[in-house]
Scaffold this motif. Sequence first.
Motif: not given
Length: 415
Positions: A375-399
């Motif tokens: 939740c929150g703009p800075s956190q969403v931005k950080a979460a997207y950047e984390e996905i770019v760095r690490r990829g998406l693990a199959p057991e992870d789901a995001f809201v």
Amino acid sequence: MDNLVLCHPRVSSGQDPNQTIIVQCEVSQTIPSDHVLLKVDRFGFSANNVTYQALGEASHFRYFDFHHAPEAEGVSSKTHGVTPVWGFGTIIKSTHPKVHTGERVYGYFAPARYLVLPVSQDVNKYAFFVPRSHLPPDRRPYNQVTRCATDPLYDPSPTAEDLTMLYRPLFWTSFWCEDWLNSTDYKGGSTQILMSSASSKTAFCLAYLIRRRNSLQGSSRRVIGLTSMKNLAFTKRLGLYDDVFDYESFDTSLVGNLARGRWIYVDVAGNDGLNARVRDHFRVPGESELVTRIALGFTNVSPSTINPGLFASWDTGSEAPQGADPILEHFFMPEWLSVRKQQLSVSAITQMQKEAWTRLMSDCQTWGVSLRRVCGPSQVKAAYEEIVRRGLAPEDAFVWSLWGETAEIGSRAKL
């Protein structure tokens, strides 16, 4: 009112498409006639959205043409795209006589705090539609905004809404693909189904549906998944495949009795190198036959690696170029759904979907997928950047939500 919109540079702009920008802009509370002002509460984000972003400018898909980027300093619809998301929201103002303030809705929204949408005259008790005459008619499922109060699939609990955002878009692609295959008796009676990107939700939902069809019809059709070594353990734990092999060794595993029969290969990964190996494997004379290859997804693509010419034959309607695989078929859910709507009544389709969705909501909670809320703009931005760095693990789901802030990048809850 202040609005926030999540945007990404277009590949054609020459900028890094994996950057994420949260644009602050104004949204007027005075909206034109036959429009709604929507507060986007939260939305799902998965590999599906990565695909939408990667194909944002591909002329067959045109995902960046659903919502325009805001005009701001250094940002415009020519340089940036808005990746669509499936989410829930509340109508806070309506100038359409049949759509009301306060309604809870679900649809193909922009990742924003607020969204202004036009409403066509095609309004019924279940949904209204966003007119997008610049897009092909078969995009209608994406233009539908579902009215939760009358949606037979809606459950107002937070967990059910989260599951809806994560599974509903992917599940219906899998559901209608299986329906398409079943309508042809699995291409004349195939006995083996091989799937790439078996750890992805699209693939394992399709495996789930095929196995359920098997149990209903007493079929011995086998479903075999291919995945990476790092996703092998998760994919096996799902219990939805008869066998799971890693990409590096599948061709040495599919021998003897395992290789016999008529095969369908469902390509969810969109990896050219892997697809070539699969074709080569089945070209070897023996007791196996590759009946068809089906392109269902592109989980291995990213905005920075997409080949603009990949869909050239789709875009122009031309025949496949010389040397192309003659048994490659593309499955695009809106196109098949348009066919089924000519064959089945709306009530029959609704009942089919309700029964399938009810089973899924019960069965999927044993699959070991973890929900990550951000939740929150800075956190969403950080979460997207984390996905770019690490990829998406199959057991992870995001809201995600652009409202509020969290103390850390996402809280986890087990589904």
